[in-house]
Write an enzyme that holds these catalytic residues in place. Structure first.
Site, PDB file in Angstrom:
ATOM      1  N   GLU A  75      74.743  25.484 -44.087  1.00  0.00           N
ATOM      2  CA  GLU A  75      73.847  26.253 -43.209  1.00  0.00           C
ATOM      3  C   GLU A  75      73.308  27.488 -43.907  1.00  0.00           C
ATOM      4  O   GLU A  75      72.413  28.160 -43.400  1.00  0.00           O
ATOM      5  CB  GLU A  75      74.613  26.735 -41.972  1.00  0.00           C
ATOM      6  CG  GLU A  75      75.278  25.628 -41.198  1.00  0.00           C
ATOM      7  CD  GLU A  75      75.931  26.139 -39.934  1.00  0.00           C
ATOM      8  OE1 GLU A  75      75.304  26.037 -38.880  1.00  0.00           O
ATOM      9  OE2 GLU A  75      77.070  26.646 -40.011  1.00  0.00           O
ATOM     10  N   CYS A 109      72.981  17.687 -38.633  1.00  0.00           N
ATOM     11  CA  CYS A 109      73.303  17.829 -37.207  1.00  0.00           C
ATOM     12  C   CYS A 109      72.460  18.917 -36.534  1.00  0.00           C
ATOM     13  O   CYS A 109      72.639  19.200 -35.355  1.00  0.00           O
ATOM     14  CB  CYS A 109      74.790  18.085 -36.998  1.00  0.00           C
ATOM     15  SG  CYS A 109      75.333  19.626 -37.722  1.00  0.00           S
ATOM     16  N   HIS A 151      70.494  28.745 -28.759  1.00  0.00           N
ATOM     17  CA  HIS A 151      71.561  27.909 -28.202  1.00  0.00           C
ATOM     18  C   HIS A 151      71.331  27.610 -26.732  1.00  0.00           C
ATOM     19  O   HIS A 151      71.759  26.586 -26.225  1.00  0.00           O
ATOM     20  CB  HIS A 151      72.927  28.533 -28.479  1.00  0.00           C
ATOM     21  CG  HIS A 151      73.315  28.335 -29.907  1.00  0.00           C
ATOM     22  ND1 HIS A 151      73.072  29.282 -30.863  1.00  0.00           N
ATOM     23  CD2 HIS A 151      73.829  27.258 -30.542  1.00  0.00           C
ATOM     24  CE1 HIS A 151      73.454  28.800 -32.033  1.00  0.00           C
ATOM     25  NE2 HIS A 151      73.909  27.584 -31.873  1.00  0.00           N
ATOM     26  N   ASP A 190      70.371  26.729 -38.722  1.00  0.00           N
ATOM     27  CA  ASP A 190      70.682  27.955 -39.459  1.00  0.00           C
ATOM     28  C   ASP A 190      70.126  27.919 -40.868  1.00  0.00           C
ATOM     29  O   ASP A 190      69.661  28.941 -41.369  1.00  0.00           O
ATOM     30  CB  ASP A 190      72.203  28.173 -39.493  1.00  0.00           C
ATOM     31  CG  ASP A 190      72.686  28.788 -38.197  1.00  0.00           C
ATOM     32  OD1 ASP A 190      72.043  29.738 -37.734  1.00  0.00           O
ATOM     33  OD2 ASP A 190      73.683  28.302 -37.635  1.00  0.00           O
TER      34      ASP A 190
HETATM   35  C1  PEP Z   1      72.865  24.339 -37.089  1.00  0.00           C
HETATM   36  O1  PEP Z   1      72.881  25.508 -37.463  1.00  0.00           O
HETATM   37  O2  PEP Z   1      71.961  23.523 -37.388  1.00  0.00           O
HETATM   38  C2  PEP Z   1      73.944  23.827 -36.231  1.00  0.00           C
HETATM   39  C3  PEP Z   1      74.027  22.563 -35.920  1.00  0.00           C
HETATM   40  O3  PEP Z   1      74.815  24.755 -35.722  1.00  0.00           O
HETATM   41  P1  PEP Z   1      74.435  25.692 -34.459  1.00  0.00           P
HETATM   42  O4  PEP Z   1      73.115  25.261 -33.927  1.00  0.00           O
HETATM   43  O5  PEP Z   1      75.535  25.567 -33.480  1.00  0.00           O
HETATM   44  O6  PEP Z   1      74.379  27.048 -35.101  1.00  0.00           O
HETATM   45 MG    MG Z   2      74.654  26.657 -37.147  1.00  0.00          MG
END
Ligand code: PEP
Ligand code: MG
Length: 591
Positions: free
Chosen positions: A444, A515, A202, A468
């Site tokens: 996910e 996403c 992140h 994920d």
């Molecule tokens: C993902 O897991 O692809 C996602 C968009 O959520 P995050 O990256 O916030 O876990």
């Molecule tokens: Mg995620």
């Protein structure tokens, strides 16, 4: 690890995680314990700094012995032993030697050198993943914290002129948390380099969102790069150039100008539709973490927000904002995204992000632990406040809501029941909201992809969180650089799960988005388009390029490519199939 030589151009290689080129002096920071100030000293003051260090050690020893005696008087010998162990740590010869040598070679103040040495020790111990040793690391932190407090403050005359990182700088750190990154002063922090981290952490995602060039995985950076060294950070290739020659600086200024010129060209297609040459329309939306990114969203030509990661807003500043404050922020998002839709993801705490609340003890496997919807379902008061705020804001624009980390039907139905309760409460209070607001879930977890046919009966859309989905499908921690070579978006199992999800969505008459960071990879746009993905949600910096890429593709060809890809047995073959089409359709976009 010796320092890199001064005044000699040196190139070191890390992993590029956020594009852009930064030029500036380094500011080495450290975190975990309260970080002491760092400043340069002159060679004449090495002995003085070593004497300050020795005085701090001596003072700490006196304090620890005093505490030990007091505890023994009150509760007996046994309890006092802990402080005896602390004294042994304090007087550990290898640490003392490293600090003395470090002061002389780095020409930095004693408390910072001590701090950096301790950090390296503790991290090495923590990496061993042994519970007993991890506790020892905590003891070492504890002792070190005390030593740092016991440093007498140096006279200002011993600091070099430029000790204050008030100027623009490039941060070098062992690691940074997502909230360190989120709160970085963008006026002063031109970029950052860390020893730890990976493309899908992140911290890396945030650096891209915030447009901060960044490199991770640069081994020994903290101990080998001296504060104030002038460097070039190349966030495209992952190279760090220390003490660049004037020719190298000119070369990079030219690269930077070229990239900026291309961005201006892409500006021209901002208002165009995102559709293939044979008219397959894709919704191209933006991922955001903070409402202040709305300005970038507006400038990028996004057709909505596909993912608002609310956890940084909710947990980044101490207290969780109450329902009214949340309503104001979501309303602002809804209004400024008009006429498009903004999808608000409910809190996704845990994993490598911020904890929802301090847990009694660290979880052994945070990514498999108390995370995402699991936190919300067990903290219903907090969850309902967020849901009511989203609903209230939905009266002011087109909002959608989605739930993170759903692993099966029961969790989804539970979350939807709570949403329904919130709607009933607002109805009773005669507070307006959009009863037709779309409700979706993230895919996910492999179990959700496998059950997509059933789950699709209960939602208006799926948004595939590939970051994920990849880690859980291949069992590869997304932030662990030791296994990052296995983290492949085109792993055949991942591609099949994406296909399964998109097909289940079509069977249920709902739409599918992606996403995760995979949607931002220009080499993979042909594959995702071919798999029938309806929406791509990407960081605003990458959005114009993805728009241009989609506009250069032929949907029919992409569908053929996807069929081929689904027969693939190896990640690299599937990647190459898509990459070849990307190159033949828009090589000018790919660096
Ligand atoms: C993902 O897991 O692809 C996602 C968009 O959520 P995050 O990256 O916030 O876990
Ligand atoms: Mg995620």
């Amino acid at each position: 690890m010796p320092l890199h030589p001064p005044n000699t151009e040196t190139i070191i290689q890390g992993t590029a995680v956020s594009p852009g080129i930064a030029f500036g002096p380094v500011h080495v920071v450290a975190r975990g314990m309260i970080a002491p100030e760092v400043y340069e000293i002159s060679e004449n003051h090495v002995d003085y700094e070593i004497s300050r260090f020795e005085a701090a050690i001596a003072k700490t020893k006196t304090q620890l012995s005093g505490i030990q005696k007091k505890i023994e008087d009150i509760s007996g010998d046994h309890e006092g032993l802990i402080f005896e162990a602390h004294i042994l740590i304090l007087e550990d010869n290898s640490i003392l030697k490293k600090v003395r040598e470090g002061i002389a070679s780095r020409l930095q103040n004693a408390e910072f050198v001590y701090y950096a040495v301790i950090q390296t020790y503790c991290e090495a111990i923590r990496r061993m993943n042994d519970k007993y040793l991890a506790e020892r690391a905590t003891d070492i932190d504890d002792v070190a914290q005390r030593v740092i407090r016991n440093f007498s403050s140096a006279d200002d005359e011993h600091k070099s002129e430029d000790h204050n990182p008030d100027h623009k700088h490039i941060i070098v750190a062992y690691d940074l948390t997502p909230s360190d990154t989120a709160t970085m002063d963008r006026q002063k922090s031109l970029g950052f380099i860390t020893e730890q981290g990976s493309v899908n952490s992140h911290t890396a995602i945030l650096s891209r969102s915030l447009g901060i060039p960044a490199i991770v995985g640069l081994e020994n950076a903290v101990m080998s790069i001296k504060s104030l060294t002038f460097i070039i950070l190349d966030g495209y290739t992952g190279q760090v150039i220390l003490n660049p020659t004037p020719e190298t600086v000119t070369k990079y200024r030219n690269i930077q100008r070229g990239k900026q010129a291309r961005e201006i060209e892409l500006d021209d297609i901002k208002e165009s539709l995102t559709q293939t040459t044979d008219d397959r329309a894709i919704t191209l939306s933006a991922n955001i973490e903070f409402d202040h990114e709305l300005t970038y969203v507006e400038k990028s030509g996004a057709e909505g927000i596909g993912l608002f990661r609310t956890e940084f807003y909710l947990l980044g500043g101490g207290e969780i904002p109450d329902e009214n404050r949340q309503t104001r922020v979501y309303t602002e998002v809804a209004k400024r995204t008009q006429p498009h839709q903004a999808i608000i993801r409910t809190l996704d705490a845990g994993g490598d992000k911020l904890p929802a609340e301090p847990l009694p003890e660290p979880e052994p496997n945070p990514f498999l632990g108390w995370r995402g919807i699991r936190v919300s379902l067990s903290r219903q008061g907090m969850f309902k406040e967020q849901l009511r705020a989203i609903l209230r804001a939905s009266a002011h624009g087109k909002l959608g809501v989605m739930f993170p980390l759903i692993s099966g039907l029961q969790e989804l139905l539970q979350a939807k029941d709570i949403l329904k309760e919130c709607m009933d409460e607002l109805n009773s209070a005669e507070i307006p909201f959009d009863p037709e607001m779309e409700v979706g879930m993230m895919i996910e977890v492999p179990s959700a992809a496998l059950m997509a046919e059933e789950l699709g009966k209960h939602v208006d859309f799926f948004s595939i969180g590939t970051n994920d989905l990849i880690q859980y499908t291949i069992a590869v921690d997304r932030v662990n650089k030791n296994v990052s070579n296995l983290y492949k978006p085109t792993n055949p199992a991942v591609i099949r799960l994406i296909d399964m999800t998109a097909q289940a969505a079509r069977n249920n008459g709902i739409w599918t988005g992606v996403c995760g960071e995979m949607a931002s990879d220009l080499s993979l746009t042909p594959l995702l388009v071919g798999l029938g993905i309806d929406e791509l949600s990407v960081g605003t910096h990458q959005l114009p390029k993805i728009k241009k890429a989609v506009r250069s593709l032929h949907y029919g060809n992409c569908q053929d490519l996807a069929k081929e890809a689904l027969k693939g047995r190896f990640s690299r073959d599937i990647y190459k199939l898509s990459q070849d089409m990307a190159h033949s359709s828009y090589s000018f976009l790919i660096d």
